[in-house]
Design a protein around this motif. Sequence first.
Motif, PDB file in Angstrom:
ATOM      1  N   TYR A   1       0.247  -4.314   7.635  1.00 13.05           N
ATOM      2  CA  TYR A   1      -1.000  -4.980   7.255  1.00 13.05           C
ATOM      3  C   TYR A   1      -0.886  -5.493   5.819  1.00 13.05           C
ATOM      4  CZ  TYR A   1      -6.134  -5.685   7.288  1.00 13.05           C
ATOM      5  OH  TYR A   1      -7.392  -6.220   7.260  1.00 13.05           O
ATOM      6  N   ALA A   2      -0.367  -4.654   4.929  1.00 10.06           N
ATOM      7  CA  ALA A   2      -0.189  -5.048   3.533  1.00 10.06           C
ATOM      8  C   ALA A   2       0.852  -6.160   3.398  1.00 10.06           C
ATOM      9  CB  ALA A   2       0.217  -3.839   2.693  1.00 10.06           C
ATOM     10  N   LYS A   3       1.920  -6.067   4.181  1.00 10.37           N
ATOM     11  CA  LYS A   3       2.944  -7.118   4.134  1.00 10.37           C
ATOM     12  C   LYS A   3       2.383  -8.453   4.614  1.00 10.37           C
ATOM     13  CE  LYS A   3       6.876  -3.991   4.816  1.00 10.37           C
ATOM     14  NZ  LYS A   3       7.990  -3.607   5.730  1.00 10.37           N
ATOM     15  N   ALA A   4       1.477  -8.390   5.614  1.00 14.96           N
ATOM     16  CA  ALA A   4       0.856  -9.625   6.112  1.00 14.96           C
ATOM     17  C   ALA A   4      -0.021 -10.270   5.057  1.00 14.96           C
ATOM     18  CB  ALA A   4       0.037  -9.330   7.366  1.00 14.96           C
ATOM     19  N   LEU A   5      -0.477  -9.468   4.078  1.00 14.67           N
ATOM     20  CA  LEU A   5      -1.272 -10.010   2.956  1.00 14.67           C
ATOM     21  C   LEU A   5      -0.382 -10.436   1.796  1.00 14.67           C
ATOM     22  CD1 LEU A   5      -4.230  -7.430   2.932  1.00 14.67           C
ATOM     23  CD2 LEU A   5      -4.226  -9.744   3.881  1.00 14.67           C
ATOM     24  N   ASP A   6       0.948 -10.527   2.081  1.00 15.58           N
ATOM     25  CA  ASP A   6       1.942 -11.040   1.120  1.00 15.58           C
ATOM     26  C   ASP A   6       2.192 -10.100  -0.052  1.00 15.58           C
ATOM     27  OD1 ASP A   6       2.264 -13.358   2.627  1.00 15.58           O
ATOM     28  OD2 ASP A   6       0.623 -14.385   1.588  1.00 15.58           O
ATOM     29  N   TYR A   7       2.167  -8.795   0.200  1.00 16.12           N
ATOM     30  CA  TYR A   7       2.560  -7.819  -0.818  1.00 16.12           C
ATOM     31  C   TYR A   7       3.989  -7.364  -0.541  1.00 16.12           C
ATOM     32  CZ  TYR A   7      -2.339  -7.659  -2.201  1.00 16.12           C
ATOM     33  OH  TYR A   7      -3.604  -8.004  -2.642  1.00 16.12           O
TER      34      TYR A   7
ATOM     35  N   GLY B   1     -12.241  -0.406   7.072  1.00 19.29           N
ATOM     36  CA  GLY B   1     -10.923  -0.805   6.574  1.00 19.29           C
ATOM     37  C   GLY B   1     -10.398  -2.078   7.211  1.00 19.29           C
ATOM     38  N   SER B   2     -10.895  -2.410   8.395  1.00 18.68           N
ATOM     39  CA  SER B   2     -10.443  -3.641   9.056  1.00 18.68           C
ATOM     40  C   SER B   2     -10.853  -4.885   8.275  1.00 18.68           C
ATOM     41  CB  SER B   2     -11.019  -3.703  10.470  1.00 18.68           C
ATOM     42  OG  SER B   2     -12.442  -3.832  10.432  1.00 18.68           O
ATOM     43  N   GLN B   3     -11.825  -4.742   7.378  1.00 22.47           N
ATOM     44  CA  GLN B   3     -12.305  -5.883   6.599  1.00 22.47           C
ATOM     45  C   GLN B   3     -11.608  -5.998   5.239  1.00 22.47           C
ATOM     46  OE1 GLN B   3     -14.443  -7.883   8.246  1.00 22.47           O
ATOM     47  NE2 GLN B   3     -14.199  -6.392   9.916  1.00 22.47           N
ATOM     48  N   ALA B   4     -10.597  -5.158   4.990  1.00 21.41           N
ATOM     49  CA  ALA B   4      -9.886  -5.203   3.714  1.00 21.41           C
ATOM     50  C   ALA B   4      -9.160  -6.537   3.551  1.00 21.41           C
ATOM     51  CB  ALA B   4      -8.894  -4.055   3.624  1.00 21.41           C
ATOM     52  N   LYS B   5      -9.306  -7.135   2.379  1.00 21.89           N
ATOM     53  CA  LYS B   5      -8.707  -8.449   2.128  1.00 21.89           C
ATOM     54  C   LYS B   5      -7.652  -8.424   1.032  1.00 21.89           C
ATOM     55  CE  LYS B   5     -11.489 -10.347   5.111  1.00 21.89           C
ATOM     56  NZ  LYS B   5     -10.978 -10.815   6.425  1.00 21.89           N
ATOM     57  N   ASP B   6      -7.513  -7.295   0.324  1.00 31.37           N
ATOM     58  CA  ASP B   6      -6.524  -7.205  -0.753  1.00 31.37           C
ATOM     59  C   ASP B   6      -5.956  -5.787  -0.818  1.00 31.37           C
ATOM     60  OD1 ASP B   6      -8.613  -5.734  -1.781  1.00 31.37           O
ATOM     61  OD2 ASP B   6      -9.194  -7.220  -3.281  1.00 31.37           O
TER      62      ASP B   6
ATOM     63  N   LYS C   1      -2.740 -11.968  16.530  1.00 27.06           N
ATOM     64  CA  LYS C   1      -2.028 -12.225  15.274  1.00 27.06           C
ATOM     65  C   LYS C   1      -2.833 -11.789  14.048  1.00 27.06           C
ATOM     66  CE  LYS C   1       1.183 -14.290  17.646  1.00 27.06           C
ATOM     67  NZ  LYS C   1       2.483 -13.628  17.900  1.00 27.06           N
ATOM     68  N   GLN C   2      -3.810 -10.898  14.240  1.00 28.68           N
ATOM     69  CA  GLN C   2      -4.631 -10.422  13.129  1.00 28.68           C
ATOM     70  C   GLN C   2      -4.762  -8.901  13.213  1.00 28.68           C
ATOM     71  OE1 GLN C   2      -8.345 -12.349  12.366  1.00 28.68           O
ATOM     72  NE2 GLN C   2      -7.566 -14.411  12.831  1.00 28.68           N
ATOM     73  N   TYR C   3      -4.490  -8.240  12.076  1.00 29.81           N
ATOM     74  CA  TYR C   3      -4.568  -6.778  12.037  1.00 29.81           C
ATOM     75  C   TYR C   3      -6.007  -6.285  12.071  1.00 29.81           C
ATOM     76  CZ  TYR C   3       0.412  -6.499  11.023  1.00 29.81           C
ATOM     77  OH  TYR C   3       1.779  -6.579  11.122  1.00 29.81           O
ATOM     78  N   MET C   4      -6.950  -7.145  11.742  1.00 25.37           N
ATOM     79  CA  MET C   4      -8.348  -6.745  11.736  1.00 25.37           C
ATOM     80  C   MET C   4      -8.772  -6.217  13.103  1.00 25.37           C
ATOM     81  SD  MET C   4     -11.723  -9.087  10.965  1.00 25.37           S
ATOM     82  CE  MET C   4     -11.467 -10.068  12.453  1.00 25.37           C
ATOM     83  N   TYR C   5      -8.354  -6.899  14.163  1.00 28.35           N
ATOM     84  CA  TYR C   5      -8.764  -6.489  15.504  1.00 28.35           C
ATOM     85  C   TYR C   5      -8.103  -5.180  15.927  1.00 28.35           C
ATOM     86  CZ  TYR C   5     -10.657 -11.207  15.781  1.00 28.35           C
ATOM     87  OH  TYR C   5     -11.369 -12.356  15.544  1.00 28.35           O
ATOM     88  N   VAL C   6      -6.901  -4.933  15.426  1.00 26.17           N
ATOM     89  CA  VAL C   6      -6.213  -3.669  15.732  1.00 26.17           C
ATOM     90  C   VAL C   6      -6.987  -2.489  15.141  1.00 26.17           C
ATOM     91  CG1 VAL C   6      -4.106  -2.333  15.333  1.00 26.17           C
ATOM     92  CG2 VAL C   6      -3.954  -4.771  15.872  1.00 26.17           C
ATOM     93  N   PHE C   7      -7.422  -2.636  13.894  1.00 27.03           N
ATOM     94  CA  PHE C   7      -8.172  -1.565  13.250  1.00 27.03           C
ATOM     95  C   PHE C   7      -9.569  -1.419  13.850  1.00 27.03           C
ATOM     96  CE2 PHE C   7      -4.668  -1.790  10.500  1.00 27.03           C
ATOM     97  CZ  PHE C   7      -4.689  -0.730   9.612  1.00 27.03           C
ATOM     98  N   LEU C   8     -10.170  -2.532  14.263  1.00 29.05           N
ATOM     99  CA  LEU C   8     -11.465  -2.456  14.926  1.00 29.05           C
ATOM    100  C   LEU C   8     -11.366  -1.701  16.243  1.00 29.05           C
ATOM    101  CD1 LEU C   8     -12.962  -6.038  14.326  1.00 29.05           C
ATOM    102  CD2 LEU C   8     -13.822  -3.878  13.401  1.00 29.05           C
ATOM    103  N   LEU C   9     -10.319  -1.983  17.009  1.00 32.96           N
ATOM    104  CA  LEU C   9     -10.117  -1.280  18.281  1.00 32.96           C
ATOM    105  C   LEU C   9      -9.920   0.215  18.055  1.00 32.96           C
ATOM    106  CD1 LEU C   9      -9.618  -1.266  21.355  1.00 32.96           C
ATOM    107  CD2 LEU C   9      -7.192  -1.733  20.867  1.00 32.96           C
TER     108      LEU C   9
END
Length: 489
Positions: free
Chosen positions: A264-270, A324-329, A394-402
Amino acid sequence: MGGAVVDDGPTGVKAPDGGWGWAVLAGCFVITGFSYAFPKAVSVFFKELIREFDVGYSDTAWISSILLAMLYGTGPLCSVLVNRFGCRPVMMVGGLFASLGMILATFATSIIHIYLCTGVITGLGLALNFQPSLIMLNRYFSEKRPLANGLAAAGSPVALCCLSPLGQILQYQYGWRGGFLILGGMLLNCCACGALMRPLVPPKKPQELELKESSPAAAEEEKKPKKKLLDFSVFKDRGFVIYTVAASIMVLGLFVPPVFVVNYAKALDYEDTKSALLLTILGFVDMFARPLAGLVAGTKWVRPRSVYLFSFAIIFNGVTDLIGSQAKDYTGLVIFCIFFGISYGMVGALQFEVLMAIVGTEKFSSAIGLVLLMEAMAVLVGPPGAGRLLDYTKQYMYVFLLAGCEVTLSAIVITLGNFFCISRKQEDPAAKLEMAVSDAEREGLNRGVEGEEEGEEEPKGKENGEVGAVEAGEVMMVKEEGEQENTSL
């Protein structure tokens, strides 16, 4: 060796709540650490295995999946072996299996060999250690059992923080084959932990009681049916059924966030190092949350309501996933890992304590095996299902929501089930009679132990024996009357 007879949790043994129990706790701490952290620590070698056997990442991921499936899915087998041979011999054999699997894996020529050796053999060995260690821990501790369970559960994050860096060092210095060999040698410590699981011995009986029990009439009266190797009667307990259903739903989403948070963090380019630090933060918080949760659960006010504390821990974990699914940074993910570590540690510390409180010591060995079997099915479905959802959206948000929805649903199931079913069950006349019988037996046992310690003379022991017989007779009469009333209803 007769281990099954002595190790059967005899009714005449009172949990010491200390003494040798602390050695048992230390062994359980190590076993829990190996059992939960080893499947994750092995993932350090995946890149080497991919190059060695020319396979994909999904192929190597099956190693950890098989390890977890063996740890959970062999629960009934462990229950049968413990009820037949006792905890200590089962654990020592399990330690040999765990070590042997890793050593044999060093000679592997294909990924299939790794599956069989590391996945099946080592996984079976860890399973044969994990479940018996929990059974012995719950036999040695009664009043301090919540704290003991919390301290033992802390072995998981501690071992994870140690084994993952160690695996990287071993891979760099000796390659994956040398690393597997050294880890196999480390797993022999499971045998030493198994040797610590000394069976509880019932107190010696007065000579007068021994003479009475040696008579043929008394021997016939005291004949008891042999203990079942796997007691399915636990499914008649509404509390156990509710717990099993809720735990199975919970496991569907409980292990998903730790698996995906780094990506998830890597997908946010960290960067990779900064992303991997999230798991370290989660494990560090988890390390302290487990014993603290056990300490809170052991207080006089909370312990009778431990099921509700467990429900709070689950819903806390589920809500953390949803938010946590709404984390943006990166800051949002760090905050998520802190709160997830707290809730995850609470769940880990309380899950077996609540199961023990529901089914009792006698049926715990069978109950934990059956629960782990049901959870094994959910473990195999949960993370892969979340992975498919990720491939589709292709979005981690839905994984954490589930994951959050699944965990929250399990909290609702166990809370409502406890409120409407388990609480009412305790108010039933039959349940009250069972409690009266157990209280009377416990009182008689305590009198017997006090009489031995004070060195009472024979006439006094006889007098106490007559009083105990009268009390037992009165309780049996009350129980028979209650049974007649229940049958008439």
